[in-house]
Design an enzyme around this catalytic site. Structure first.
Site, PDB file in Angstrom:
ATOM      1  CG  HIS A  71     -43.379  61.592 -20.168  1.00 25.48           C
ATOM      2  ND1 HIS A  71     -43.395  62.410 -19.523  1.00 25.48           N
ATOM      3  CD2 HIS A  71     -42.054  61.268 -20.113  1.00 25.48           C
ATOM      4  CE1 HIS A  71     -42.375  62.669 -18.684  1.00 25.48           C
ATOM      5  NE2 HIS A  71     -41.445  61.993 -19.119  1.00 25.48           N
ATOM      6  CD  GLU A 107     -46.937  63.914 -17.899  1.00 20.84           C
ATOM      7  OE1 GLU A 107     -46.992  64.702 -17.170  1.00 20.84           O
ATOM      8  OE2 GLU A 107     -45.868  63.977 -18.605  1.00 20.84           O
ATOM      9  CB  SER A 165     -39.085  63.733 -20.630  1.00 22.77           C
ATOM     10  OG  SER A 165     -38.284  62.843 -20.787  1.00 22.77           O
ATOM     11  CG  ASN A 186     -41.076  67.110 -16.528  1.00 29.35           C
ATOM     12  OD1 ASN A 186     -40.665  66.732 -15.293  1.00 29.35           O
ATOM     13  ND2 ASN A 186     -40.522  66.222 -17.479  1.00 29.35           N
TER      14      ASN A 186
HETATM   15  N1  LIG Z   1     -34.177  58.663 -17.537  1.00 34.21           N
HETATM   16  C1  LIG Z   1     -35.332  59.194 -17.301  1.00 34.21           C
HETATM   17  O1  LIG Z   1     -35.448  59.611 -16.109  1.00 34.21           O
HETATM   18  C2  LIG Z   1     -36.572  59.589 -18.279  1.00 34.21           C
HETATM   19  C3  LIG Z   1     -37.789  59.653 -17.888  1.00 34.21           C
HETATM   20  C4  LIG Z   1     -38.887  60.001 -18.860  1.00 34.21           C
HETATM   21  C5  LIG Z   1     -38.597  59.970 -20.221  1.00 34.21           C
HETATM   22  N2  LIG Z   1     -37.369  59.453 -20.531  1.00 34.21           N
HETATM   23  C6  LIG Z   1     -37.157  59.563 -21.988  1.00 34.21           C
HETATM   24  O2  LIG Z   1     -36.957  58.203 -22.397  1.00 34.21           O
HETATM   25  C7  LIG Z   1     -35.888  57.840 -23.447  1.00 34.21           C
HETATM   26  C8  LIG Z   1     -34.742  57.126 -22.974  1.00 34.21           C
HETATM   27  O3  LIG Z   1     -34.042  57.600 -21.846  1.00 34.21           O
HETATM   28  P1  LIG Z   1     -33.341  56.483 -20.997  1.00 34.21           P
HETATM   29  O4  LIG Z   1     -33.001  57.349 -19.956  1.00 34.21           O
HETATM   30  O5  LIG Z   1     -33.768  55.367 -21.036  1.00 34.21           O
HETATM   31  O6  LIG Z   1     -31.788  56.600 -22.038  1.00 34.21           O
HETATM   32  P2  LIG Z   1     -30.778  55.476 -22.150  1.00 34.21           P
HETATM   33  O7  LIG Z   1     -29.489  56.142 -22.598  1.00 34.21           O
HETATM   34  O8  LIG Z   1     -30.895  54.626 -20.603  1.00 34.21           O
HETATM   35  O9  LIG Z   1     -31.282  54.442 -23.037  1.00 34.21           O
HETATM   36  C9  LIG Z   1     -31.452  54.811 -24.476  1.00 34.21           C
HETATM   37  C10 LIG Z   1     -31.190  53.446 -25.200  1.00 34.21           C
HETATM   38  O10 LIG Z   1     -31.418  53.836 -26.546  1.00 34.21           O
HETATM   39  C11 LIG Z   1     -30.518  53.206 -27.607  1.00 34.21           C
HETATM   40  N3  LIG Z   1     -30.607  54.059 -28.637  1.00 34.21           N
HETATM   41  C12 LIG Z   1     -30.006  55.347 -28.925  1.00 34.21           C
HETATM   42  N4  LIG Z   1     -30.439  55.509 -30.134  1.00 34.21           N
HETATM   43  C13 LIG Z   1     -30.791  54.734 -30.696  1.00 34.21           C
HETATM   44  C14 LIG Z   1     -31.542  54.434 -31.948  1.00 34.21           C
HETATM   45  N5  LIG Z   1     -31.575  55.286 -32.902  1.00 34.21           N
HETATM   46  N6  LIG Z   1     -32.239  53.083 -32.113  1.00 34.21           N
HETATM   47  C15 LIG Z   1     -32.361  52.211 -31.319  1.00 34.21           C
HETATM   48  N7  LIG Z   1     -31.932  52.551 -30.153  1.00 34.21           N
HETATM   49  C16 LIG Z   1     -31.110  53.448 -29.684  1.00 34.21           C
HETATM   50  C17 LIG Z   1     -29.197  53.266 -26.659  1.00 34.21           C
HETATM   51  O11 LIG Z   1     -28.152  52.466 -27.186  1.00 34.21           O
HETATM   52  C18 LIG Z   1     -29.707  53.126 -25.186  1.00 34.21           C
HETATM   53  O12 LIG Z   1     -29.647  51.604 -24.925  1.00 34.21           O
HETATM   54  C19 LIG Z   1     -35.445  59.516 -23.907  1.00 34.21           C
HETATM   55  O13 LIG Z   1     -36.423  60.058 -24.857  1.00 34.21           O
HETATM   56  C20 LIG Z   1     -35.758  60.249 -22.570  1.00 34.21           C
HETATM   57  O14 LIG Z   1     -35.949  61.579 -22.752  1.00 34.21           O
HETATM   58  C21 LIG Z   1     -36.165  59.481 -19.800  1.00 34.21           C
END
Ligand SMILES: NC(=O)c1ccc[n+]([C@@H]2O[C@H](COP(=O)([O-])OP(=O)(O)OC[C@H]3O[C@@H](n4cnc5c(N)ncnc54)[C@H](O)[C@@H]3O)[C@@H](O)[C@H]2O)c1
Length: 506
Positions: free
Chosen positions: A144, A156, A123, A194
């Protein structure tokens, strides 16, 4: 790449909140999904959790039991990155860390086939930067999604500086297959949603910071007069200041301190105090048991009837004021100049009450201004000059609430509250169009679906009147000298030409 075939295999790396949501959508649309996570068991847990979600959708009748079973069967947890070898597309949703994402893509490039598309759900990081360490950065694009993925029906699709055209086309097709509206955006800070979302909170914070109105009054005005589902301070409390303030700072810094996105010290201080919002029990509102406690609207004082003299800048607004006075059964002062004891009720656009009183040669002690940009039917906002006598304000409040409509009282401000917040939102959306970050249609779709605004900012600007919004911005710019209010050339040109803000460049 054909993203519509039944043989499509999608890899998801990172099976947290976002990875699970993306997996659910993909499996429901008939795509085979391989799930991988660095934490052992996480991928299997994700399969179980998504399976349970699909079952509960089936129990509610939103999906047939057979479709739920088939979708669950398409979820394949895998124990190593090597098992992603046959994927056509891999979407990463791992930790938001540039190095981690770059290293993951570098490893994946050695595993997947030469035609495999690599997508990132980041994001806030640059898609270009994530792709920069790849051998073939042209195959990397942004994909995204928003949380919760199945309900937020927009994605996106981001083109990095070296992304090849087929990548965006494939991701657009895949988004449609998954039932989401794709919007295409250039790789710029905040992408569309955003970025476009900066105006609502930052301008509301400016209004608060300037002492114009309390946070709850600002929320009431923006909800009930402008029509937002939530006020900006309710939204800040819900998101949590620990999330929203860093995003505000990051977008501001990434645009090299563009004044339009300037964050507020108010948030930094509240963040330091631990007033995070719902998650900490207290933010702007108090949240007992996780529930936002209402702040009652102040009681309106009752004032005496007195003759009312009216003036308005915009065609039709004087008639609106006359109708309000007549409907309340109050006497009109129809003189060219107000009689000595008349209330001077004015409806400025952009200007504050003081400037309006001085420009019209009115007695500032008897002048009260009312905002008519959003029409007279919804919550009305009135403001006073610093010297308006309380008796005249009370009369105005009594008159304007006589038909049962709610009224907010604020201190003098160029552009009231709703005018300045809407002008800011529309101006930022216009500048997104001006910078060719996205098409006008995609900007409006992204904001309506991603932020839940009642209308897209460009269509909303058209409905309020581009010329009027330009006037509000020019007045705010002139009064404050702050370049955050300078009108985007996109808005200024279309307003002066009298055409829609959705008009593309030809
Ligand atoms: N949560 C939101 O509202 C949101 C919205 C849009 C985008 N995002 C983006 O999505 C991505 C994930 O966010 P999330 O909220 O799902 O996070 P999260 O913490 O819920 O999940 C991340 C997962 O990735 C795993 N992980 C971490 N490093 C890793 C690696 N090197 N290889 C494999 N697995 C790995 C972790 O074990 C975890 O299960 C981020 O880039 C975040 O910025 C999040």
């Amino acid at each position: 790449m054909n993203v519509h075939g039944s043989e499509l295999i999608l890899g998801i790396v990172g099976t947290g909140i976002m990875g699970r949501g993306i997996a659910q959508l993909a499996a429901q649309s008939g795509v085979t999904v391989r799930l991988f996570d660095a934490r052992p068991q996480a991928a299997e847990e994700a399969r179980v959790a998504v399976g349970a979600t699909l079952d509960s959708l089936a129990a509610k009748g939103k999906l047939s039991a057979e479709d739920a079973r088939a979708a669950t069967a398409r979820l394949q947890p895998v124990a190593s990155e090597a098992a992603l070898a046959g994927c056509h597309v891999v979407v990463e949703a791992i930790v938001e860390d540039l190095r981690a994402k770059q290293e993951l893509f570098a490893r994946l490039e050695r595993i997947v086939g030469p035609d495999c598309l690599l997508a990132t759900n980041t994001s806030s990081l640059s898609v270009t930067a994530i792709a920069s360490t790849c051998e073939r950065p042209g195959r990397v694009g942004g994909f995204h999604f928003f949380n919760p993925v199945p309900l937020m029906k927009v994605v996106e699709v981001i083109d990095g500086a070296r992304t090849e055209p087929w990548v965006g086309e494939a991701l657009t097709g895949l988004a449609r297959r998954m039932g989401h509206r794709p919007v295409r955006a250039a790789d710029t800070p905040g992408f569309i949603v955003n970025h476009a979302g900066r105006g609502f909170g930052t301008e509301a914070l400016r209004v608060l910071q300037e002492g114009i109105a309390s946070f709850d009054e600002i929320d009431r005005i923006l909800r009930e007069a402008a029509g937002f589902r939530m006020g900006p301070f309710e939204l800040l409390d819900l998101t949590g200041l620990d999330v929203s303030h860093p995003v505000m700072e990051s977008v501001y810094e990434q645009f090299y301190q563009e004044p339009r996105y300037r964050p507020s010290y108010v948030l930094r201080q509240r963040l330091a105090a631990g007033l995070l919002g719902r998650k900490s029990g207290r933010g702007f509102y108090s949240h007992e048991g996780g529930k936002q406690q209402p702040v009652p609207a102040p009681e309106l004082p009752r004032g005496e009837r007195r003759p009312v003299w009216v003036a308005a800048e915009e065609a039709g607004w004087r008639d609106t004021l006359l109708t309000l006075v007549r409907a309340a059964g109050w006497a009109l002062d129809g003189g060219d100049r107000p009689a000595p004891e008349s209330l001077c009720l004015v409806a400025p656009l952009g200007s504050d009450a003081t400037t309006t009183a001085l420009a019209l040669g009115l007695d500032a002690e008897r002048t009260v201004a009312v905002d008519l940009l959003f029409g007279p039917e919804r919550r009305r906002t009135v403001m006073t000059t610093p010297v308006t006598r309380p008796a005249f304000l009370d009369s105005a409040l009594t008159l304007l609430s006589a038909d049962g409509t709610a009224v907010s009282r604020i201190h003098d401000s160029t552009g009231f509250v709703a005018q300045r917040v809407l002008a800011t939102i529309v101006n930022i959306a216009c500048d997104i169009a001006q910078q060719r970050i996205a098409t006008p249609e995609d900007i409006d779709a992204a904001v309506t679906l991603g932020l839940g605004y009642p209308r897209g900012p460009l269509a909303w600007g058209d409905a309020l009147g581009p010329r009027r919004l330009l006037k509000v911005l020019e007045a705010m710019h002139a009064a404050s000298g702050d370049p955050r209010y300078r009108a985007s050339p996109w808005l200024s040109r279309r307003a002066r030409l009298g055409v829609s803000l959705l008009t593309p460049e030809n």
